[in-house]
Design an enzyme around this catalytic site. Structure first.
Site, PDB file in Angstrom:
ATOM      1  N   LYS A 175      46.564  54.264  28.235  1.00  0.00           N
ATOM      2  CA  LYS A 175      45.244  54.007  28.806  1.00  0.00           C
ATOM      3  C   LYS A 175      44.691  55.357  29.242  1.00  0.00           C
ATOM      4  CE  LYS A 175      42.778  52.345  32.795  1.00  0.00           C
ATOM      5  NZ  LYS A 175      42.640  51.453  33.939  1.00  0.00           N
ATOM      6  N   GLY A 198      37.966  49.190  41.325  1.00  0.00           N
ATOM      7  CA  GLY A 198      38.262  48.667  42.652  1.00  0.00           C
ATOM      8  C   GLY A 198      37.086  48.059  43.383  1.00  0.00           C
ATOM      9  N   ALA A 247      38.241  47.288  34.729  1.00  0.00           N
ATOM     10  CA  ALA A 247      37.725  47.688  36.047  1.00  0.00           C
ATOM     11  C   ALA A 247      36.529  46.862  36.507  1.00  0.00           C
ATOM     12  CB  ALA A 247      37.340  49.162  36.098  1.00  0.00           C
ATOM     13  N   GLY A 248      36.526  46.594  37.802  1.00  0.00           N
ATOM     14  CA  GLY A 248      35.392  45.948  38.445  1.00  0.00           C
ATOM     15  C   GLY A 248      35.517  44.448  38.632  1.00  0.00           C
ATOM     16  N   ASN A 289      43.462  45.131  38.075  1.00  0.00           N
ATOM     17  CA  ASN A 289      44.539  45.432  39.008  1.00  0.00           C
ATOM     18  C   ASN A 289      44.177  44.937  40.406  1.00  0.00           C
ATOM     19  OD1 ASN A 289      46.895  46.520  40.118  1.00  0.00           O
ATOM     20  ND2 ASN A 289      45.980  48.520  40.443  1.00  0.00           N
ATOM     21  N   THR A 290      43.178  45.572  41.008  1.00  0.00           N
ATOM     22  CA  THR A 290      42.857  45.296  42.401  1.00  0.00           C
ATOM     23  C   THR A 290      42.497  43.825  42.642  1.00  0.00           C
ATOM     24  OG1 THR A 290      41.994  47.541  42.489  1.00  0.00           O
ATOM     25  CG2 THR A 290      41.489  46.133  44.356  1.00  0.00           C
TER      26      THR A 290
END
Lengths: 70, 258
Positions: free
Chosen positions: B99, B160, B186-187, B208-209
Protein backbone atom coordinates in the site's frame (compact mmCIF):
# COMPACT_ATOMS: atom_id res chain seq x y z
CA UNK A 1 37.14 -3.87 23.65
CA UNK A 2 39.44 -2.98 20.80
CA UNK A 3 39.07 0.07 18.67
CA UNK A 4 35.58 1.59 18.79
CA UNK A 5 33.64 3.04 15.89
CA UNK A 6 30.73 5.43 15.97
CA UNK A 7 27.53 4.59 14.13
CA UNK A 8 23.99 5.78 14.13
CA UNK A 9 21.59 2.97 15.05
CA UNK A 10 17.86 3.59 14.76
CA UNK A 11 18.34 7.31 15.11
CA UNK A 12 20.63 7.10 18.13
CA UNK A 13 24.38 7.55 18.36
CA UNK A 14 26.09 4.32 19.28
CA UNK A 15 29.66 3.16 19.82
CA UNK A 16 30.52 -0.39 18.92
CA UNK A 17 33.74 -2.36 18.62
CA UNK A 18 35.37 -2.23 15.21
CA UNK A 19 34.44 -5.37 13.31
CA UNK A 20 30.97 -5.64 14.87
CA UNK A 21 28.76 -7.33 12.29
CA UNK A 22 25.28 -6.33 11.28
CA UNK A 23 24.23 -9.71 12.64
CA UNK A 24 25.60 -8.84 16.07
CA UNK A 25 23.68 -5.55 16.06
CA UNK A 26 20.50 -7.37 15.06
CA UNK A 27 20.93 -10.00 17.77
CA UNK A 28 21.27 -7.17 20.27
CA UNK A 29 17.70 -6.03 19.62
CA UNK A 30 15.75 -9.16 18.69
CA UNK A 31 15.79 -12.89 19.26
CA UNK A 32 14.11 -13.56 15.92
CA UNK A 33 15.88 -12.33 12.82
CA UNK A 34 12.85 -13.11 10.66
CA UNK A 35 10.92 -10.25 12.28
CA UNK A 36 13.21 -7.48 11.24
CA UNK A 37 14.76 -5.95 8.17
CA UNK A 38 17.95 -3.91 8.03
CA UNK A 39 19.02 -0.92 6.05
CA UNK A 40 22.57 0.40 6.00
CA UNK A 41 23.12 3.87 4.58
CA UNK A 42 19.70 3.60 2.88
CA UNK A 43 20.53 0.30 1.19
CA UNK A 44 18.92 -3.02 2.13
CA UNK A 45 21.20 -5.45 3.93
CA UNK A 46 20.11 -8.92 2.77
CA UNK A 47 19.40 -11.31 5.61
CA UNK A 48 21.99 -13.71 4.24
CA UNK A 49 24.81 -11.21 4.63
CA UNK A 50 24.20 -10.06 8.24
CA UNK A 51 27.12 -12.07 9.52
CA UNK A 52 29.43 -11.15 6.66
CA UNK A 53 29.04 -7.37 6.79
CA UNK A 54 30.80 -5.40 9.50
CA UNK A 55 29.60 -1.95 10.54
CA UNK A 56 31.90 0.90 9.60
CA UNK A 57 32.56 4.30 11.09
CA UNK A 58 29.71 6.68 10.34
CA UNK A 59 27.25 4.00 9.16
CA UNK A 60 23.59 4.88 9.49
CA UNK A 61 21.77 1.66 10.29
CA UNK A 62 18.06 1.15 10.61
CA UNK A 63 16.55 -2.03 12.04
CA UNK A 64 12.81 -2.07 11.42
CA UNK A 65 9.88 -4.30 12.23
CA UNK A 66 6.12 -4.41 11.74
CA UNK A 67 3.74 -2.37 13.85
CA UNK A 68 0.02 -1.73 13.69
CA UNK A 69 -1.12 0.61 10.96
CA UNK A 70 -3.85 1.36 8.47
CA UNK B 1 -19.35 -14.02 -4.85
CA UNK B 2 -16.35 -13.31 -7.04
CA UNK B 3 -13.23 -12.60 -5.04
CA UNK B 4 -11.41 -9.28 -5.19
CA UNK B 5 -8.52 -9.86 -7.58
CA UNK B 6 -5.38 -7.74 -7.61
CA UNK B 7 -2.90 -9.19 -10.10
CA UNK B 8 -2.02 -12.66 -8.76
CA UNK B 9 -3.80 -12.13 -5.45
CA UNK B 10 -7.41 -13.08 -4.77
CA UNK B 11 -9.32 -12.08 -1.65
CA UNK B 12 -12.70 -13.57 -0.82
CA UNK B 13 -13.59 -10.58 1.32
CA UNK B 14 -13.60 -7.14 -0.28
CA UNK B 15 -12.71 -5.46 3.01
CA UNK B 16 -9.10 -4.70 3.82
CA UNK B 17 -8.63 -3.91 7.48
CA UNK B 18 -5.89 -2.14 9.41
CA UNK B 19 -3.97 -3.10 12.54
CA UNK B 20 -3.55 0.30 14.19
CA UNK B 21 -5.28 2.16 17.01
CA UNK B 22 -7.17 -0.76 18.56
CA UNK B 23 -7.81 -0.60 22.31
CA UNK B 24 -5.89 -3.86 22.81
CA UNK B 25 -4.43 -6.70 20.71
CA UNK B 26 -7.10 -9.27 21.56
CA UNK B 27 -9.87 -6.91 20.43
CA UNK B 28 -7.91 -6.35 17.25
CA UNK B 29 -7.69 -10.06 16.44
CA UNK B 30 -11.39 -10.60 17.20
CA UNK B 31 -12.30 -7.59 15.04
CA UNK B 32 -10.32 -9.05 12.13
CA UNK B 33 -12.27 -12.29 12.51
CA UNK B 34 -15.60 -10.44 12.69
CA UNK B 35 -14.75 -8.36 9.62
CA UNK B 36 -14.23 -11.48 7.52
CA UNK B 37 -11.17 -9.82 5.95
CA UNK B 38 -8.40 -11.76 4.26
CA UNK B 39 -5.97 -8.86 4.12
CA UNK B 40 -4.48 -6.76 6.91
CA UNK B 41 -2.47 -3.59 6.57
CA UNK B 42 0.60 -3.02 8.72
CA UNK B 43 3.23 -0.30 9.07
CA UNK B 44 7.03 -0.45 9.39
CA UNK B 45 8.84 1.32 12.18
CA UNK B 46 12.19 1.25 13.93
CA UNK B 47 12.65 -1.53 16.44
CA UNK B 48 12.50 -0.04 19.91
CA UNK B 49 16.07 -0.59 21.03
CA UNK B 50 15.11 -0.75 24.69
CA UNK B 51 11.90 -2.76 24.68
CA UNK B 52 11.80 -5.13 21.73
CA UNK B 53 12.75 -8.17 23.79
CA UNK B 54 9.73 -7.89 26.03
CA UNK B 55 7.12 -6.99 23.46
CA UNK B 56 5.08 -9.50 21.55
CA UNK B 57 5.60 -8.74 17.90
CA UNK B 58 2.63 -7.95 15.67
CA UNK B 59 3.67 -10.86 13.44
CA UNK B 60 2.84 -13.26 16.30
CA UNK B 61 -0.76 -12.14 16.15
CA UNK B 62 -1.37 -12.40 12.43
CA UNK B 63 -2.35 -15.87 11.26
CA UNK B 64 -0.50 -15.99 7.95
CA UNK B 65 -2.61 -18.92 6.75
CA UNK B 66 -5.68 -16.77 7.05
CA UNK B 67 -4.50 -13.26 6.29
CA UNK B 68 -2.33 -11.70 3.64
CA UNK B 69 -0.22 -8.86 5.03
CA UNK B 70 -0.34 -5.57 3.18
CA UNK B 71 2.53 -3.34 4.35
CA UNK B 72 2.03 0.40 3.96
CA UNK B 73 4.36 3.33 3.56
CA UNK B 74 2.46 5.46 6.07
CA UNK B 75 4.51 8.32 7.42
CA UNK B 76 6.49 8.78 4.21
CA UNK B 77 6.58 12.32 2.87
CA UNK B 78 8.81 11.81 -0.15
CA UNK B 79 9.52 9.32 -2.91
CA UNK B 80 12.84 8.11 -1.49
CA UNK B 81 11.38 7.21 1.91
CA UNK B 82 8.42 5.42 0.35
CA UNK B 83 10.71 3.37 -1.90
CA UNK B 84 13.03 2.53 1.02
CA UNK B 85 10.05 1.44 3.11
CA UNK B 86 8.73 -0.76 0.30
CA UNK B 87 12.09 -2.50 -0.07
CA UNK B 88 12.35 -3.07 3.68
CA UNK B 89 8.85 -4.58 3.67
CA UNK B 90 9.87 -7.00 0.95
CA UNK B 91 13.04 -7.87 2.86
CA UNK B 92 10.78 -8.69 5.83
CA UNK B 93 9.31 -11.46 3.71
CA UNK B 94 5.99 -9.75 3.08
CA UNK B 95 5.98 -10.41 -0.64
CA UNK B 96 5.20 -7.99 -3.42
CA UNK B 97 2.01 -6.32 -2.16
CA UNK B 98 2.37 -2.74 -1.07
CA UNK B 99 0.00 0.00 0.00
CA UNK B 100 1.85 3.03 -1.29
CA UNK B 101 1.11 6.32 0.37
CA UNK B 102 3.20 9.43 0.03
CA UNK B 103 1.71 12.06 2.26
CA UNK B 104 1.87 15.77 1.50
CA UNK B 105 1.60 17.29 4.97
CA UNK B 106 0.85 16.36 8.55
CA UNK B 107 -2.19 18.52 8.95
CA UNK B 108 -4.31 17.16 6.10
CA UNK B 109 -2.53 13.81 5.61
CA UNK B 110 -3.64 14.21 2.01
CA UNK B 111 -1.58 12.41 -0.63
CA UNK B 112 1.16 14.08 -2.62
CA UNK B 113 -0.04 12.82 -5.98
CA UNK B 114 3.05 13.82 -7.99
CA UNK B 115 5.33 11.99 -5.57
CA UNK B 116 2.95 9.01 -5.41
CA UNK B 117 3.08 8.80 -9.19
CA UNK B 118 6.87 8.81 -9.26
CA UNK B 119 7.11 6.21 -6.48
CA UNK B 120 4.52 4.02 -8.25
CA UNK B 121 6.58 4.02 -11.44
CA UNK B 122 9.78 3.14 -9.55
CA UNK B 123 8.20 0.35 -7.50
CA UNK B 124 6.26 -1.13 -10.43
CA UNK B 125 9.59 -1.54 -12.24
CA UNK B 126 10.84 -3.42 -9.17
CA UNK B 127 7.87 -5.82 -9.50
CA UNK B 128 5.92 -4.59 -6.52
CA UNK B 129 2.14 -4.96 -6.69
CA UNK B 130 1.40 -1.34 -5.89
CA UNK B 131 -1.93 -0.33 -4.36
CA UNK B 132 -1.66 3.42 -4.66
CA UNK B 133 -3.46 5.61 -2.15
CA UNK B 134 -4.54 8.86 -3.77
CA UNK B 135 -7.04 11.67 -3.87
CA UNK B 136 -10.53 11.20 -5.26
CA UNK B 137 -9.16 12.68 -8.46
CA UNK B 138 -10.01 10.94 -11.76
CA UNK B 139 -6.94 12.37 -13.48
CA UNK B 140 -4.52 11.20 -10.78
CA UNK B 141 -6.23 7.78 -10.69
CA UNK B 142 -5.69 7.28 -14.41
CA UNK B 143 -2.09 8.48 -14.23
CA UNK B 144 -1.34 6.01 -11.43
CA UNK B 145 -2.85 3.18 -13.44
CA UNK B 146 -0.69 4.14 -16.41
CA UNK B 147 2.39 4.33 -14.17
CA UNK B 148 1.89 0.70 -13.20
CA UNK B 149 -0.35 0.69 -10.13
CA UNK B 150 -2.04 -2.71 -9.68
CA UNK B 151 -4.93 -1.02 -7.88
CA UNK B 152 -5.82 2.59 -7.25
CA UNK B 153 -7.14 3.60 -3.84
CA UNK B 154 -8.89 6.95 -3.81
CA UNK B 155 -9.77 8.33 -0.40
CA UNK B 156 -13.37 8.66 0.65
CA UNK B 157 -12.34 11.46 3.03
CA UNK B 158 -9.13 12.36 4.90
CA UNK B 159 -7.44 9.58 6.91
CA UNK B 160 -9.10 9.00 10.25
CA UNK B 161 -11.78 11.64 9.64
CA UNK B 162 -14.78 9.31 9.45
CA UNK B 163 -16.49 11.73 7.08
CA UNK B 164 -17.49 9.00 4.63
CA UNK B 165 -17.52 9.28 0.86
CA UNK B 166 -17.27 13.03 0.29
CA UNK B 167 -17.29 12.95 -3.50
CA UNK B 168 -19.27 9.99 -4.83
CA UNK B 169 -19.41 11.61 -8.26
CA UNK B 170 -15.63 11.57 -8.60
CA UNK B 171 -15.46 7.96 -7.41
CA UNK B 172 -17.98 7.08 -10.11
CA UNK B 173 -15.92 8.88 -12.76
CA UNK B 174 -12.78 7.06 -11.59
CA UNK B 175 -14.65 3.75 -11.86
CA UNK B 176 -15.88 4.53 -15.34
CA UNK B 177 -12.33 4.99 -16.63
CA UNK B 178 -10.46 2.39 -14.59
CA UNK B 179 -8.90 -0.81 -15.88
CA UNK B 180 -7.48 -1.81 -12.49
CA UNK B 181 -9.36 -2.47 -9.24
CA UNK B 182 -10.51 0.65 -7.39
CA UNK B 183 -10.51 0.45 -3.61
CA UNK B 184 -11.82 3.24 -1.41
CA UNK B 185 -9.20 3.85 1.25
CA UNK B 186 -9.64 6.20 4.19
CA UNK B 187 -12.45 8.28 5.60
CA UNK B 188 -14.96 5.52 6.24
CA UNK B 189 -16.77 6.19 9.53
CA UNK B 190 -19.58 3.69 9.68
CA UNK B 191 -21.28 0.84 7.86
CA UNK B 192 -23.37 2.99 5.52
CA UNK B 193 -20.16 4.59 4.19
CA UNK B 194 -18.90 1.15 3.19
CA UNK B 195 -22.26 0.27 1.64
CA UNK B 196 -22.31 3.51 -0.34
CA UNK B 197 -18.80 2.94 -1.66
CA UNK B 198 -19.61 -0.63 -2.70
CA UNK B 199 -22.90 0.45 -4.29
CA UNK B 200 -20.93 2.86 -6.45
CA UNK B 201 -19.16 -0.20 -7.78
CA UNK B 202 -15.75 0.00 -6.16
CA UNK B 203 -13.90 -3.29 -5.91
CA UNK B 204 -13.18 -3.05 -2.21
CA UNK B 205 -12.86 -0.83 0.84
CA UNK B 206 -9.84 -0.38 3.09
CA UNK B 207 -10.47 0.91 6.57
CA UNK B 208 -8.82 1.06 9.96
CA UNK B 209 -10.00 3.77 12.34
CA UNK B 210 -13.71 3.20 11.65
CA UNK B 211 -13.39 -0.21 13.29
CA UNK B 212 -10.45 0.26 15.65
CA UNK B 213 -11.78 3.40 17.33
CA UNK B 214 -15.47 2.44 17.41
CA UNK B 215 -16.78 2.16 20.95
CA UNK B 216 -17.16 -1.56 20.36
CA UNK B 217 -14.79 -2.59 17.55
CA UNK B 218 -15.80 -6.25 17.16
CA UNK B 219 -19.51 -5.73 16.31
CA UNK B 220 -18.53 -2.70 14.22
CA UNK B 221 -16.22 -4.95 12.22
CA UNK B 222 -19.16 -7.29 11.61
CA UNK B 223 -21.32 -4.31 10.57
CA UNK B 224 -18.65 -3.25 8.07
CA UNK B 225 -18.54 -6.79 6.66
CA UNK B 226 -22.32 -6.92 6.21
CA UNK B 227 -22.34 -3.45 4.63
CA UNK B 228 -19.57 -4.46 2.24
CA UNK B 229 -21.46 -7.53 1.12
CA UNK B 230 -24.80 -5.70 0.97
CA UNK B 231 -23.36 -2.84 -1.05
CA UNK B 232 -21.59 -5.16 -3.44
CA UNK B 233 -24.73 -7.26 -4.01
CA UNK B 234 -26.77 -4.10 -4.58
CA UNK B 235 -24.24 -2.92 -7.14
CA UNK B 236 -24.25 -6.27 -8.96
CA UNK B 237 -28.05 -6.34 -8.90
CA UNK B 238 -28.48 -3.02 -10.67
CA UNK B 239 -30.43 -0.46 -8.69
CA UNK B 240 -33.58 1.18 -10.10
CA UNK B 241 -33.11 4.56 -11.70
CA UNK B 242 -33.85 7.59 -9.57
CA UNK B 243 -36.98 9.52 -10.59
CA UNK B 244 -38.30 12.76 -9.23
CA UNK B 245 -41.96 11.73 -9.05
CA UNK B 246 -43.65 8.74 -7.46
CA UNK B 247 -44.50 5.53 -9.32
CA UNK B 248 -47.17 3.27 -7.76
CA UNK B 249 -46.11 -0.21 -6.77
CA UNK B 250 -49.68 -1.62 -7.01
CA UNK B 251 -51.67 -1.84 -10.30
CA UNK B 252 -53.48 1.28 -11.43
CA UNK B 253 -55.97 -0.82 -13.42
CA UNK B 254 -58.80 -2.72 -11.73
CA UNK B 255 -59.25 -0.35 -8.87
CA UNK B 256 -62.81 -0.59 -7.45
CA UNK B 257 -62.63 2.40 -5.15
CA UNK B 258 -63.96 5.87 -6.06
Amino acid sequence: MGEAIRIRLNGEDAEVAAGTTIGALVDGVTKDRSRIAVERNKEIVPRTSYDQQAAEEGDVIEIVTLVGGG
Amino acid sequence: MEPLRIRDHAFQSRLIVGSGKYPDPDTMVRAWEASGTNCITVALRRVDLKHEHEERNLLDRIDRERYTILPNTAGCYNVEDAVRTARLARELGLGDLLKLEVIADEETLLPNTAATLEATATLAKEDFTVLAYTNDDPVAAKQLEEAGAAAVMPLGAPIGSGLGILNPTNIRIILGRARVPIIVDAGVGTASDVALAMELGVDGVLLNTGIAQAQDPVPMARAMALACEAGHLAFLSGRIPRREVAAPSSPVEGRFTS
